[in-house]
Design a protein around this motif. Sequence first.
Motif, PDB file in Angstrom:
ATOM      1  N   ALA A 118       0.837  -1.204   0.000  1.00  0.00           N
ATOM      2  CA  ALA A 118       0.000   0.000   0.000  1.00  0.00           C
ATOM      3  C   ALA A 118       0.871   1.253   0.000  1.00  0.00           C
ATOM      4  O   ALA A 118       0.593   2.213  -0.717  1.00  0.00           O
ATOM      5  N   TRP A 119       1.941   1.238   0.783  1.00  0.00           N
ATOM      6  CA  TRP A 119       2.854   2.379   0.834  1.00  0.00           C
ATOM      7  C   TRP A 119       3.508   2.608  -0.524  1.00  0.00           C
ATOM      8  O   TRP A 119       3.592   3.730  -1.009  1.00  0.00           O
ATOM      9  N   CYS A 120       3.962   1.510  -1.153  1.00  0.00           N
ATOM     10  CA  CYS A 120       4.580   1.624  -2.482  1.00  0.00           C
ATOM     11  C   CYS A 120       3.584   2.179  -3.494  1.00  0.00           C
ATOM     12  O   CYS A 120       3.930   3.013  -4.331  1.00  0.00           O
ATOM     13  N   HIS A 121       2.346   1.732  -3.421  1.00  0.00           N
ATOM     14  CA  HIS A 121       1.311   2.207  -4.341  1.00  0.00           C
ATOM     15  C   HIS A 121       1.083   3.708  -4.147  1.00  0.00           C
ATOM     16  O   HIS A 121       0.998   4.464  -5.115  1.00  0.00           O
ATOM     17  N   LEU A 122       0.983   4.146  -2.892  1.00  0.00           N
ATOM     18  CA  LEU A 122       0.773   5.564  -2.613  1.00  0.00           C
ATOM     19  C   LEU A 122       1.951   6.407  -3.070  1.00  0.00           C
ATOM     20  O   LEU A 122       1.776   7.505  -3.592  1.00  0.00           O
ATOM     21  N   CYS A 123       3.175   5.891  -2.903  1.00  0.00           N
ATOM     22  CA  CYS A 123       4.355   6.622  -3.381  1.00  0.00           C
ATOM     23  C   CYS A 123       4.314   6.771  -4.892  1.00  0.00           C
ATOM     24  O   CYS A 123       4.671   7.809  -5.433  1.00  0.00           O
ATOM     25  N   GLY A 124       3.872   5.723  -5.571  1.00  0.00           N
ATOM     26  CA  GLY A 124       3.760   5.770  -7.022  1.00  0.00           C
ATOM     27  C   GLY A 124       2.724   6.773  -7.485  1.00  0.00           C
ATOM     28  O   GLY A 124       2.892   7.448  -8.490  1.00  0.00           O
ATOM     29  N   LEU A 125       1.636   6.904  -6.730  1.00  0.00           N
ATOM     30  CA  LEU A 125       0.600   7.858  -7.097  1.00  0.00           C
ATOM     31  C   LEU A 125       1.059   9.294  -6.920  1.00  0.00           C
ATOM     32  O   LEU A 125       0.604  10.193  -7.617  1.00  0.00           O
ATOM     33  N   ALA A 126       1.967   9.519  -5.993  1.00  0.00           N
ATOM     34  CA  ALA A 126       2.443  10.869  -5.717  1.00  0.00           C
ATOM     35  C   ALA A 126       3.345  11.400  -6.822  1.00  0.00           C
ATOM     36  O   ALA A 126       3.508  12.601  -6.963  1.00  0.00           O
ATOM     37  N   GLN A 127       3.936  10.510  -7.592  1.00  0.00           N
ATOM     38  CA  GLN A 127       4.841  10.937  -8.653  1.00  0.00           C
ATOM     39  C   GLN A 127       4.060  11.139  -9.949  1.00  0.00           C
ATOM     40  O   GLN A 127       3.148  10.384 -10.244  1.00  0.00           O
ATOM     41  N   PRO A 128       4.416  12.162 -10.708  1.00  0.00           N
ATOM     42  CA  PRO A 128       3.713  12.372 -11.980  1.00  0.00           C
ATOM     43  C   PRO A 128       4.017  11.227 -12.954  1.00  0.00           C
ATOM     44  O   PRO A 128       5.086  10.627 -12.904  1.00  0.00           O
ATOM     45  N   LEU A 129       3.060  10.945 -13.803  1.00  0.00           N
ATOM     46  CA  LEU A 129       3.269   9.919 -14.824  1.00  0.00           C
ATOM     47  C   LEU A 129       4.312  10.409 -15.822  1.00  0.00           C
ATOM     48  O   LEU A 129       4.408  11.604 -16.111  1.00  0.00           O
ATOM     49  N   LYS A 130       5.081   9.483 -16.337  1.00  0.00           N
ATOM     50  CA  LYS A 130       6.128   9.821 -17.292  1.00  0.00           C
ATOM     51  C   LYS A 130       5.837   9.098 -18.603  1.00  0.00           C
ATOM     52  O   LYS A 130       5.414   7.949 -18.594  1.00  0.00           O
ATOM     53  N   ALA A 131       6.084   9.766 -19.691  1.00  0.00           N
ATOM     54  CA  ALA A 131       5.844   9.165 -20.998  1.00  0.00           C
ATOM     55  C   ALA A 131       7.109   9.257 -21.835  1.00  0.00           C
ATOM     56  O   ALA A 131       7.818  10.258 -21.831  1.00  0.00           O
ATOM     57  N   LEU A 132       7.366   8.185 -22.546  1.00  0.00           N
ATOM     58  CA  LEU A 132       8.490   8.099 -23.469  1.00  0.00           C
ATOM     59  C   LEU A 132       7.917   7.797 -24.847  1.00  0.00           C
ATOM     60  O   LEU A 132       6.863   7.177 -24.952  1.00  0.00           O
ATOM     61  N   ALA A 133       8.607   8.207 -25.894  1.00  0.00           N
ATOM     62  CA  ALA A 133       8.115   7.926 -27.242  1.00  0.00           C
ATOM     63  C   ALA A 133       9.266   7.505 -28.137  1.00  0.00           C
ATOM     64  O   ALA A 133      10.360   8.062 -28.063  1.00  0.00           O
ATOM     65  N   TYR A 134       9.003   6.504 -28.959  1.00  0.00           N
ATOM     66  CA  TYR A 134       9.923   6.128 -30.022  1.00  0.00           C
ATOM     67  C   TYR A 134       9.474   6.824 -31.299  1.00  0.00           C
ATOM     68  O   TYR A 134       8.279   6.881 -31.603  1.00  0.00           O
ATOM     69  N   VAL A 135      10.443   7.354 -32.038  1.00  0.00           N
ATOM     70  CA  VAL A 135      10.181   7.978 -33.326  1.00  0.00           C
ATOM     71  C   VAL A 135      10.857   7.103 -34.369  1.00  0.00           C
ATOM     72  O   VAL A 135      12.089   7.036 -34.425  1.00  0.00           O
ATOM     73  N   GLY A 136      10.062   6.400 -35.164  1.00  0.00           N
ATOM     74  CA  GLY A 136      10.606   5.482 -36.167  1.00  0.00           C
ATOM     75  C   GLY A 136      10.952   6.201 -37.457  1.00  0.00           C
ATOM     76  O   GLY A 136      10.154   6.993 -37.968  1.00  0.00           O
ATOM     77  N   TRP A 137      12.117   5.917 -37.988  1.00  0.00           N
ATOM     78  CA  TRP A 137      12.575   6.568 -39.219  1.00  0.00           C
ATOM     79  C   TRP A 137      11.628   6.302 -40.381  1.00  0.00           C
ATOM     80  O   TRP A 137      11.519   7.104 -41.303  1.00  0.00           O
ATOM     81  N   TRP A 138      10.935   5.165 -40.365  1.00  0.00           N
ATOM     82  CA  TRP A 138      10.068   4.775 -41.467  1.00  0.00           C
ATOM     83  C   TRP A 138       8.742   5.546 -41.457  1.00  0.00           C
ATOM     84  O   TRP A 138       7.962   5.446 -42.388  1.00  0.00           O
ATOM     85  N   GLN A 139       8.496   6.327 -40.399  1.00  0.00           N
ATOM     86  CA  GLN A 139       7.330   7.206 -40.332  1.00  0.00           C
ATOM     87  C   GLN A 139       7.824   8.621 -40.025  1.00  0.00           C
ATOM     88  O   GLN A 139       7.678   9.117 -38.912  1.00  0.00           O
ATOM     89  N   PRO A 140       8.420   9.258 -41.001  1.00  0.00           N
ATOM     90  CA  PRO A 140       9.156  10.500 -40.741  1.00  0.00           C
ATOM     91  C   PRO A 140       8.317  11.662 -40.209  1.00  0.00           C
ATOM     92  O   PRO A 140       8.869  12.571 -39.604  1.00  0.00           O
ATOM     93  N   GLN A 141       7.021  11.648 -40.386  1.00  0.00           N
ATOM     94  CA  GLN A 141       6.178  12.743 -39.880  1.00  0.00           C
ATOM     95  C   GLN A 141       5.447  12.368 -38.594  1.00  0.00           C
ATOM     96  O   GLN A 141       4.751  13.203 -38.014  1.00  0.00           O
ATOM     97  N   SER A 142       5.598  11.146 -38.123  1.00  0.00           N
ATOM     98  CA  SER A 142       4.813  10.677 -36.977  1.00  0.00           C
ATOM     99  C   SER A 142       5.069  11.466 -35.700  1.00  0.00           C
ATOM    100  O   SER A 142       4.158  11.663 -34.893  1.00  0.00           O
ATOM    101  N   TRP A 143       6.255  11.957 -35.523  1.00  0.00           N
ATOM    102  CA  TRP A 143       6.578  12.700 -34.306  1.00  0.00           C
ATOM    103  C   TRP A 143       5.752  13.964 -34.178  1.00  0.00           C
ATOM    104  O   TRP A 143       5.547  14.475 -33.080  1.00  0.00           O
ATOM    105  N   GLN A 144       5.239  14.475 -35.297  1.00  0.00           N
ATOM    106  CA  GLN A 144       4.461  15.711 -35.260  1.00  0.00           C
ATOM    107  C   GLN A 144       3.123  15.543 -34.535  1.00  0.00           C
ATOM    108  O   GLN A 144       2.526  16.527 -34.107  1.00  0.00           O
ATOM    109  N   SER A 145       2.659  14.298 -34.394  1.00  0.00           N
ATOM    110  CA  SER A 145       1.395  14.060 -33.677  1.00  0.00           C
ATOM    111  C   SER A 145       1.638  13.686 -32.217  1.00  0.00           C
ATOM    112  O   SER A 145       0.692  13.447 -31.478  1.00  0.00           O
ATOM    113  N   VAL A 146       2.891  13.662 -31.788  1.00  0.00           N
ATOM    114  CA  VAL A 146       3.231  13.345 -30.405  1.00  0.00           C
ATOM    115  C   VAL A 146       3.128  14.619 -29.570  1.00  0.00           C
ATOM    116  O   VAL A 146       3.697  15.650 -29.942  1.00  0.00           O
TER     117      VAL A 146
END
Length: 139
Positions: free
Chosen positions: A15-43
């Motif tokens: 429960a403590w670990c869960h509450l600590c996790g809730l206190a931290q903002p969510l983090k997002a990572l993104a992969y930009v694939g070379w084969w979709q050269p314009q895809s990053w523009q919608s991120v």
Amino acid sequence: MMRCGKRVGLALMLAWCHLCGLAQPLKALAYVGWWQPQSWQSVPLHEMERLFFFELQVDASGAVSERHGWPEQWQDLQAAAKAHRVPVDLTLTLFDSGTFNRLFASDQAIAKLLADCLELARPQGVSGLHFDFEIYKLI
């Protein structure tokens, strides 16, 4: 009685670990694939913690032999990431066990890979290197 105490202790710890996790903002990572050269523009770059440019291919000589236009063809991505203060990491790939074995059996090839990595990481706009070496058979 001891088992009950361990369960209660484990439940409290989870429960403590869960509450600590809730206190931290969510983090997002993104992969930009070379084969979709314009895809990053919608991120939504303002919501990203980090971008990974995918992919730069490593060959058996240790050279980063296929860069898919990095950095010349990706200047708009680099400028947008910089404007949003989003670090960009380059993803180096190697998916073939034979290539992996030849590369890491040669001191010269290893030195070449290290030199190419240093060259890639040196310019401004590159925050790090991410290695995606998917090998299922070792020497």
